[in-house]
Design an enzyme around this catalytic site. Structure first.
Site, short mmCIF file in Angstrom:
data_model
loop_
_atom_site.label_atom_id
_atom_site.label_comp_id
_atom_site.label_asym_id
_atom_site.label_seq_id
_atom_site.Cartn_x
_atom_site.Cartn_y
_atom_site.Cartn_z
N TRP A 269 0.86 -1.19 0.00
CA TRP A 269 0.00 0.00 0.00
C TRP A 269 0.89 1.24 0.00
O TRP A 269 1.84 1.33 0.81
CB TRP A 269 -0.89 -0.04 1.25
CG TRP A 269 -1.78 1.14 1.43
CD1 TRP A 269 -2.51 1.78 0.47
CD2 TRP A 269 -2.05 1.83 2.66
NE1 TRP A 269 -3.23 2.80 1.02
CE2 TRP A 269 -2.96 2.87 2.36
CE3 TRP A 269 -1.61 1.68 3.96
CZ2 TRP A 269 -3.44 3.74 3.33
CZ3 TRP A 269 -2.10 2.53 4.93
CH2 TRP A 269 -3.00 3.55 4.61
N LYS B 210 -13.33 0.33 6.48
CA LYS B 210 -14.06 -0.36 5.41
C LYS B 210 -15.19 -1.21 5.96
O LYS B 210 -16.32 -1.10 5.51
CB LYS B 210 -13.09 -1.26 4.63
CG LYS B 210 -12.25 -0.59 3.58
CD LYS B 210 -11.27 0.39 4.08
CE LYS B 210 -10.40 0.97 2.98
NZ LYS B 210 -9.29 1.75 3.51
N ASP C 281 -1.16 -6.21 9.00
CA ASP C 281 -2.08 -5.11 8.70
C ASP C 281 -3.39 -5.71 8.21
O ASP C 281 -3.41 -6.42 7.20
CB ASP C 281 -1.44 -4.22 7.61
CG ASP C 281 -2.27 -2.96 7.34
OD1 ASP C 281 -3.34 -2.80 7.99
OD2 ASP C 281 -1.87 -2.15 6.49
C1 LMR Z 1 -6.71 2.96 -0.33
O1 LMR Z 1 -5.72 2.26 -0.43
O2 LMR Z 1 -7.26 3.52 -1.30
C2 LMR Z 1 -7.35 3.14 1.04
O3 LMR Z 1 -6.65 2.41 1.97
C3 LMR Z 1 -7.51 4.56 1.42
C4 LMR Z 1 -6.23 5.28 1.67
O4 LMR Z 1 -6.15 5.99 2.67
O5 LMR Z 1 -5.29 5.18 0.89
#
Ligand code: LMR
Length: 394
Positions: A128, A244, A209
């Protein structure tokens, strides 16, 4: 002094949302930031959340400070949700309420650095986008282990195991419990067992996570890795988000759980964590946590929430099938059936930055530059335009 500051590029994910909002075209499609959307493209407040809010309005007695750990009842409820009911009051686990999953990740990183200054954390390649500033901003050294196979969409599992088995003993490894963000490709239970074996052998500290519990296969299945590790490793950290699964995005609700080897260490962990929190944001906002606590403790609301979660999960799966079928029908020059094998909100389309840019400018289709899409942004009305646009840029 401020003249010396440089303008930074927009955030990789939130920047897409800002661009989308400025687009005036009626047929625009937002596949950017990870929020659930219904068939109309809306992100409604869950009915159970509305009911809990009504209850709080009538019954909340005070808005006085809660303290850095947040609401103790929330912490017990989250520990049960994550680790399983029988471990709801595990004396080796310390849980505290945090401002969303982001707050949890950052506090977790700060805690690690207190225990081991200069520590490294190994994250999946890719991971992420916001893991990078959250963890490295705290001072952790980020390194990667192989994960996603862009050529043959799936997990490079052998390479992943090989990579994990080379991580220096005692280092920290960040794992996505389910709905891997950004690829949507998750480990099977057998694969988790193999990963856990290496983690145990190398005495790695797992930092799990879990931001999408309930969005892949259900609340219990999605927490499989947490419960597996909890039985087999001496220490671990779990960052959870309620953004979520409770749809509480803007209310910022999450938790951090720290599992220690010997319950006697909990008091030391607590003093450090509370000190980190006090110096960063003092204490988490209470409202969202109170909603979650009320839903999880009220049997009828809990059952209704399970249904709402099931509805969201099934809609995501349906949209995966729909876009894969529409692309196949158009004889897309690539096989997109892997989208159906992925879980949760995200999948990569495997497009170049230029193709992603063309999707925005020519077709009003918005996604992150990496071509990660949020499948919740797809619906029966826009899927035709989306599939046409993808085939056109290919
Ligand atoms: C995403 O990956 O789009 C979500 O987890 C929201 C974010 O804060 O990035």
């Amino acid at each position: 002094m401020f003249e010396a500051l440089q303008t930074l590029p927009a955030d990789a994910i939130l920047g897409v949302l800002a661009e989308y909002r400025q687009d005036k075209r009626d047929h625009k499609i937002d596949l950017g930031v990870g929020v659930f959307r219904d068939e109309n493209g809306d992100t409604p407040v869950l009915s159970t959340v509305k009911k809990a809010e009504r209850y709080l309005l009538e019954n909340q007695q005070s808005k006085a400070y809660l303290g850095s750990r947040g609401d103790p009842d929330f912490n017990v409820a989250m520990q049960a949700l994550l680790f399983g009911v029988e471990q709801g009051s595990n004396s080796r686990i310390y849980t505290l309420q945090t401002p969303g999953g982001c707050g949890s990740l950052r506090v977790g990183a700060e805690l690690i650095l207190r225990g081991r200054p200069g520590a490294s954390i190994w994250v999946s390649d890719p991971t992420w986008a916001n893991h990078v500033p959250l963890l490295s901003g705290a001072g952790l050294q980020l390194k990667t282990y192989p994960y996603y196979d862009a050529e043959n969409p799936g997990i490079r599992f052998e390479e992943m195991l090989n990579g994990l088995s080379k991580i220096p003993v005692n280092d920290i490894v960040l794992l996505h419990a389910c709905c891997h963000n950004p690829s949507g490709m998750d480990l099977t239970q057998e694969q988790w067992q193999a990963v856990c074996k290496i983690v145990v052998e190398r005495n790695l500290l797992p930092f799990i996570d879990i931001a999408y519990q309930g969005f892949a296969n259900g609340l219990v299945d999605d927490a499989y890795s947490i419960r597996l590790f909890a039985d087999l490793v001496p220490e671990m950290i779990v960052s959870a988000s309620c953004s979520k699964n409770f749809g509480l995005y803007r209310d910022r609700v999450g938790s951090l759980s720290v599992m220690v080897e010997d319950g006697a260490t909990i008091a030391r962990v607590e003093s450090q964590v509370v000190n980190v929190v006090r110096g960063m944001y003092s204490m988490p906002p209470a409202h969202g946590g109170s909603i979650v606590t009320h839903i999880l403790r009220d049997a009828a609301l809990r059952a209704e929430w399970d249904d709402e979660l099931t509805f969201m999960r099934e809609r995501l799966k349906e949209m995966r099938g729909l876009i894969a079928a529409e692309l196949a029908q158009r004889n897309a020059p690539r096989d997109f059936s892997f989208i159906e094998r992925a879980q949760g909100m995200f999948s990569f389309l495997g497009l170049t930055k230029e193709q992603v840019q063309r999707l925005k400018t020519e077709f009003a289709v918005y996604m992150v530059d990496s071509s990660r899409i949020n499948v919740a942004g797809i619906n029966h009305k826009n899927v035709g335009h989306l599939a046409d646009a993808i085939v056109a840029v290919l």
